[in-house]
Write an enzyme that holds these catalytic residues in place. Structure first.
Site, PDB file in Angstrom:
ATOM      1  N   SER A 128       0.829  -1.200   0.000  1.00  0.00           N
ATOM      2  CA  SER A 128       0.000   0.000   0.000  1.00  0.00           C
ATOM      3  C   SER A 128       0.863   1.250   0.000  1.00  0.00           C
ATOM      4  CB  SER A 128      -0.918   0.020   1.226  1.00  0.00           C
ATOM      5  OG  SER A 128      -1.699   1.195   1.198  1.00  0.00           O
ATOM      6  N   GLY A 130       0.725   3.382  -2.999  1.00  0.00           N
ATOM      7  CA  GLY A 130       0.777   3.881  -4.375  1.00  0.00           C
ATOM      8  C   GLY A 130       2.208   4.038  -4.861  1.00  0.00           C
ATOM      9  N   LYS A 183      -4.603  -6.709   3.254  1.00  0.00           N
ATOM     10  CA  LYS A 183      -4.541  -5.556   2.346  1.00  0.00           C
ATOM     11  C   LYS A 183      -5.939  -5.187   1.850  1.00  0.00           C
ATOM     12  CE  LYS A 183      -3.263  -2.308  -0.485  1.00  0.00           C
ATOM     13  NZ  LYS A 183      -3.508  -2.417  -1.857  1.00  0.00           N
ATOM     14  N   HIS A 186      -7.654  -3.406   4.572  1.00  0.00           N
ATOM     15  CA  HIS A 186      -7.099  -2.043   4.613  1.00  0.00           C
ATOM     16  C   HIS A 186      -7.854  -1.150   3.632  1.00  0.00           C
ATOM     17  CE1 HIS A 186      -4.692   1.086   2.671  1.00  0.00           C
ATOM     18  NE2 HIS A 186      -4.152   1.308   3.854  1.00  0.00           N
ATOM     19  N   ASN A 187      -8.037  -1.635   2.426  1.00  0.00           N
ATOM     20  CA  ASN A 187      -8.725  -0.824   1.426  1.00  0.00           C
ATOM     21  C   ASN A 187     -10.191  -0.610   1.789  1.00  0.00           C
ATOM     22  OD1 ASN A 187      -6.250  -1.189   0.192  1.00  0.00           O
ATOM     23  ND2 ASN A 187      -7.106  -1.362  -1.857  1.00  0.00           N
ATOM     24  N   GLU A 190     -10.260   2.019   4.285  1.00  0.00           N
ATOM     25  CA  GLU A 190      -9.974   3.277   3.577  1.00  0.00           C
ATOM     26  C   GLU A 190     -11.258   3.836   2.949  1.00  0.00           C
ATOM     27  OE1 GLU A 190      -6.690   2.864   0.734  1.00  0.00           O
ATOM     28  OE2 GLU A 190      -7.931   3.865  -0.763  1.00  0.00           O
TER      29      GLU A 190
HETATM   30  P1  NBP Z   1      -0.398  -2.317 -14.000  1.00  0.00           P
HETATM   31  O1  NBP Z   1      -1.390  -2.883 -13.100  1.00  0.00           O
HETATM   32  O2  NBP Z   1      -0.797  -1.233 -14.929  1.00  0.00           O
HETATM   33  O3  NBP Z   1       0.253  -3.517 -14.870  1.00  0.00           O
HETATM   34  C1  NBP Z   1       1.186  -3.256 -15.879  1.00  0.00           C
HETATM   35  C2  NBP Z   1       2.282  -4.281 -15.835  1.00  0.00           C
HETATM   36  O4  NBP Z   1       1.743  -5.605 -16.021  1.00  0.00           O
HETATM   37  C3  NBP Z   1       3.285  -4.072 -16.965  1.00  0.00           C
HETATM   38  O5  NBP Z   1       4.552  -4.378 -16.473  1.00  0.00           O
HETATM   39  C4  NBP Z   1       2.811  -5.081 -18.000  1.00  0.00           C
HETATM   40  O6  NBP Z   1       3.802  -5.462 -18.902  1.00  0.00           O
HETATM   41  C5  NBP Z   1       2.458  -6.227 -17.103  1.00  0.00           C
HETATM   42  N1  NBP Z   1       1.686  -7.285 -17.766  1.00  0.00           N
HETATM   43  C6  NBP Z   1       0.389  -7.287 -18.178  1.00  0.00           C
HETATM   44 BR1  NBP Z   1      -0.744  -5.867 -18.098  1.00  0.00          BR
HETATM   45  N2  NBP Z   1       0.006  -8.452 -18.748  1.00  0.00           N
HETATM   46  C7  NBP Z   1       1.104  -9.227 -18.685  1.00  0.00           C
HETATM   47  C8  NBP Z   1       1.352 -10.561 -19.097  1.00  0.00           C
HETATM   48  N3  NBP Z   1       0.392 -11.317 -19.646  1.00  0.00           N
HETATM   49  N4  NBP Z   1       2.593 -11.053 -18.923  1.00  0.00           N
HETATM   50  C9  NBP Z   1       3.552 -10.303 -18.363  1.00  0.00           C
HETATM   51  N5  NBP Z   1       3.375  -9.041 -17.929  1.00  0.00           N
HETATM   52  C10 NBP Z   1       2.152  -8.497 -18.085  1.00  0.00           C
HETATM   53  O7  NBP Z   1       0.901  -1.822 -13.176  1.00  0.00           O
HETATM   54  P2  NBP Z   1       0.984  -0.999 -11.796  1.00  0.00           P
HETATM   55  O8  NBP Z   1       0.031   0.134 -11.768  1.00  0.00           O
HETATM   56  O9  NBP Z   1       2.432  -0.753 -11.625  1.00  0.00           O
HETATM   57  O10 NBP Z   1       0.501  -2.048 -10.705  1.00  0.00           O
HETATM   58  C11 NBP Z   1       1.120  -3.294 -10.513  1.00  0.00           C
HETATM   59  C12 NBP Z   1       0.384  -4.060  -9.442  1.00  0.00           C
HETATM   60  O11 NBP Z   1       0.442  -3.349  -8.227  1.00  0.00           O
HETATM   61  C13 NBP Z   1      -1.101  -4.271  -9.739  1.00  0.00           C
HETATM   62  O12 NBP Z   1      -1.496  -5.535  -9.283  1.00  0.00           O
HETATM   63  C14 NBP Z   1      -1.762  -3.197  -8.937  1.00  0.00           C
HETATM   64  O13 NBP Z   1      -3.095  -3.534  -8.596  1.00  0.00           O
HETATM   65  C15 NBP Z   1      -0.866  -3.138  -7.729  1.00  0.00           C
HETATM   66  N6  NBP Z   1      -0.887  -1.876  -6.990  1.00  0.00           N
HETATM   67  C16 NBP Z   1      -0.916  -0.699  -7.646  1.00  0.00           C
HETATM   68  C17 NBP Z   1      -0.923   0.488  -6.944  1.00  0.00           C
HETATM   69  C18 NBP Z   1      -0.906   1.788  -7.670  1.00  0.00           C
HETATM   70  O14 NBP Z   1      -0.995   2.826  -6.999  1.00  0.00           O
HETATM   71  N7  NBP Z   1      -0.800   1.813  -8.982  1.00  0.00           N
HETATM   72  C19 NBP Z   1      -0.876   0.466  -5.558  1.00  0.00           C
HETATM   73  C20 NBP Z   1      -0.820  -0.733  -4.913  1.00  0.00           C
HETATM   74  C21 NBP Z   1      -0.829  -1.904  -5.651  1.00  0.00           C
HETATM   75  P3  NBP Z   1       3.984  -4.645 -20.283  1.00  0.00           P
HETATM   76  O15 NBP Z   1       4.815  -3.456 -19.947  1.00  0.00           O
HETATM   77  O16 NBP Z   1       4.685  -5.599 -21.155  1.00  0.00           O
HETATM   78  O17 NBP Z   1       2.611  -4.292 -20.772  1.00  0.00           O
END
Ligand code: NBP
Length: 479
Positions: A128, A130, A183, A186-187, A190
């Protein structure tokens, strides 16, 4: 291999987590399905530490020292299964795969079981905070085997946020899905917190007659008391912000439809399955969906409501103080609901979650971080078997002290036609829990009348049924 840890999935979260690890002196293997992201990371941030870029899963795995520690940071759902499917054949017994995405805990349980059969440790870690948190210190909630935590814990403790007392905001939550479960809760909490804050804001505007800037001042003041928290702090910031293009208060130009990605909904669905009431979280989820139902809202827009002018200055100030108390008591109640849910799941799945440690982990890095959480930690430290937060002496004293103001605020909201589903559900939950007798007696009697569902009596043991359609005599049904 020479890398101590690897990160695959280098979108915002993965990239920042990899940089955080590198900044702490770890050699980090980095990989992403689309290679350009890996190159970008090394080009832009390579100076921050030791990165080992890998073009393929095979290169990535070869770059890691054993037992391998792999953090998967891809889109939750199918992508996670795809990545696990790709890497699992390349890993060896003893290796550790960490899923840092927002997985559903049931998926984590399934994945953990499948990898355990191959001798690979699977750690479902809630992360958590972001983007910023991932880089500067998130709150991390890992679930998995003791062995995996022993190999992983020191790294996680290094990169996690630090609580005000310096303790790292991470701890081994429990086996398999425990981390992702926590987690999720937590959400959910939130969501409830945000809804309660939004209702308090609405009351200060509609009933107290304050403008956004004035409400911002009120929240700033609250942030120095028991409500001191990240969410209250950013609320004041948002309310004090002026829209550049119109010169109007920013909050007044934002469309009033709140979206959701689904973790709040998961929390409520899971609570229903566990049979644990989480009305505060549920009302928050429903309030967001109601806000987006344009058609329903338009259809109901002409319905009559009360016409009451806002309070005068002195009454408004007194009312604002009461809203602070109502908000605080409701916060205690909705946190109590979240903790009840973790307690129930821990028993259901045999997780052995340390409920005080969860509060400690949330003191920094995450969205609900607050001074309050140190008190939740202390309550469970004093009594690990605490049946509910509301039973803790200090919280009981505080809600008791706030209850008159709480009632006054909810009643005033009702009279002024201001919807306060969060504040009123919390108060209803408080009153229902403390009630000596609930009308559930009547509900059970109704069930016996139409469905012969039987009932228990207050004066003697056993199950009974009244022959409602005959002579209304009572029969004992349990032998
Ligand atoms: P995203 O959730 O937007 O995912 C993008 C990533 O997933 C890229 O690296 C992409 O690779 C990869 N990917 C996908 Br889509 N399909 C794939 C596949 N079939 N094989 C391999 N790689 C694949 O990224 P994020 O926002 O950085 O979040 C990552 C995780 O963290 C998520 O589970 C999210 O829920 C969690 N999270 C996010 C936040 C936040 O604030 N954003 C906070 C807490 C947790 P590519 O580059 O090749 O498309």
């Amino acid at each position: 291999g020479t890398a101590q840890i690897g990160v695959t999935g280098l979108a915002v979260m993965g990239r920042n987590l990899a940089r955080n690890l590198a900044r702490h002196g770890y050699t980090v293997a980095v990989h992403n399905r689309t290679g350009a992201r890996t190159e970008e990371l090394v080009e832009e941030f390579g100076r921050e530490g030791d990165f080992v870029p890998a073009g393929t899963p095979r290169e990535f795995v070869a770059a890691l020292e054993r037992p391998r520690r792999v953090i998967v940071m891809v889109r939750a759902g199918e992508a996670t299964d795809a990545v696990i499917g790709e890497f699992a054949p390349l890993l060896e017994p003893g290796d550790i795969v960490v899923d840092g995405g927002n997985a559903h805990f049931a998926d984590t349980r399934r994945r953990e079981e499948a990898l355990r059969e191959r001798g690979v440790h699977f750690v479902g870690a809630g992360v958590s905070g972001g983007e910023e948190g991932a880089l500067h210190g998130p709150s991390i909630m890992p679930g998995g085997s003791d062995e995996a935590y022993a190999a992983l814990g020191p790294l996680l403790e290094d990169i996690a946020a630090k609580a005000p007392d310096g303790a790292p905001c991470t701890a081994h939550i429990g086996p398999d899905g425990a981390g992702h479960f926590v987690k999720m809760v937590h959400n959910g909490i939130e969501y409830a917190d945000m809804q309660l804050i939004a209702e308090a804001y609405d009351l200060l505007r509609t009933v107290a007659g304050y403008g956004p800037a004035r409400v911002a001042e009120v929240f700033r003041a609250w942030n120095t008391g028991p409500l001191d928290s990240y969410l209250v702090e950013i609320t004041a910031e948002v309310l004090a912000h002026t829209d550049a293009s119109t010169g109007r208060p920013f909050v007044d130009v934002v469309a009033d439809a709140a979206e959701q990605k689904g973790t709040g909904r998961w929390t409520v669905q899971t609570a229903l399955d566990l049979g644990v009431p989480v009305s505060g979280i549920a009302e928050a989820v429903f309030a967001r969906s109601l806000s987006g139902h344009t058609g329903l809202r338009r259809a109901a827009a002409g319905l009559p409501g009360p016409h009451r002018p806002p309070f005068g200055e002195r009454d408004a100030a007194r009312f604002a103080e009461r809203v602070e108390q109502a908000l605080y008591a409701s916060k205690i109640t909705s946190y109590a609901q979240g903790w009840n849910m973790m307690r129930a799941a821990s028993a259901e799945y045999g997780w052995g979650i340390d409920l005080g440690a969860v509060a400690a982990v949330w003191r920094g890095g995450c969205i609900i971080r607050a001074a309050f959480l140190d008190r939740v930690r202390a309550a469970y430290a004093a009594d690990p078997e605490l049946p509910t937060l509301l039973a803790d002496a200090e919280f009981a004293e505080e809600t008791g002290r706030a209850q008159e103001a709480w009632r006054e605020v909810v009643a005033t909201a009702v009279r002024h036609g201001v919807p306060v589903p969060g504040l009123s559900a919390a108060l209803a939950s408080y009153d229902a829990l403390r009630a000596e007798r609930l009308p559930a007696a009547l509900v059970q009697a109704q069930r016996d009348y139409f469905g012969a569902h039987t009932y228990r009596r207050t004066d003697r043991p056993g199950s009974y049924h009244t022959l409602w359609g005959r002579d209304r005599s009572e029969v004992r049904t349990d032998g």
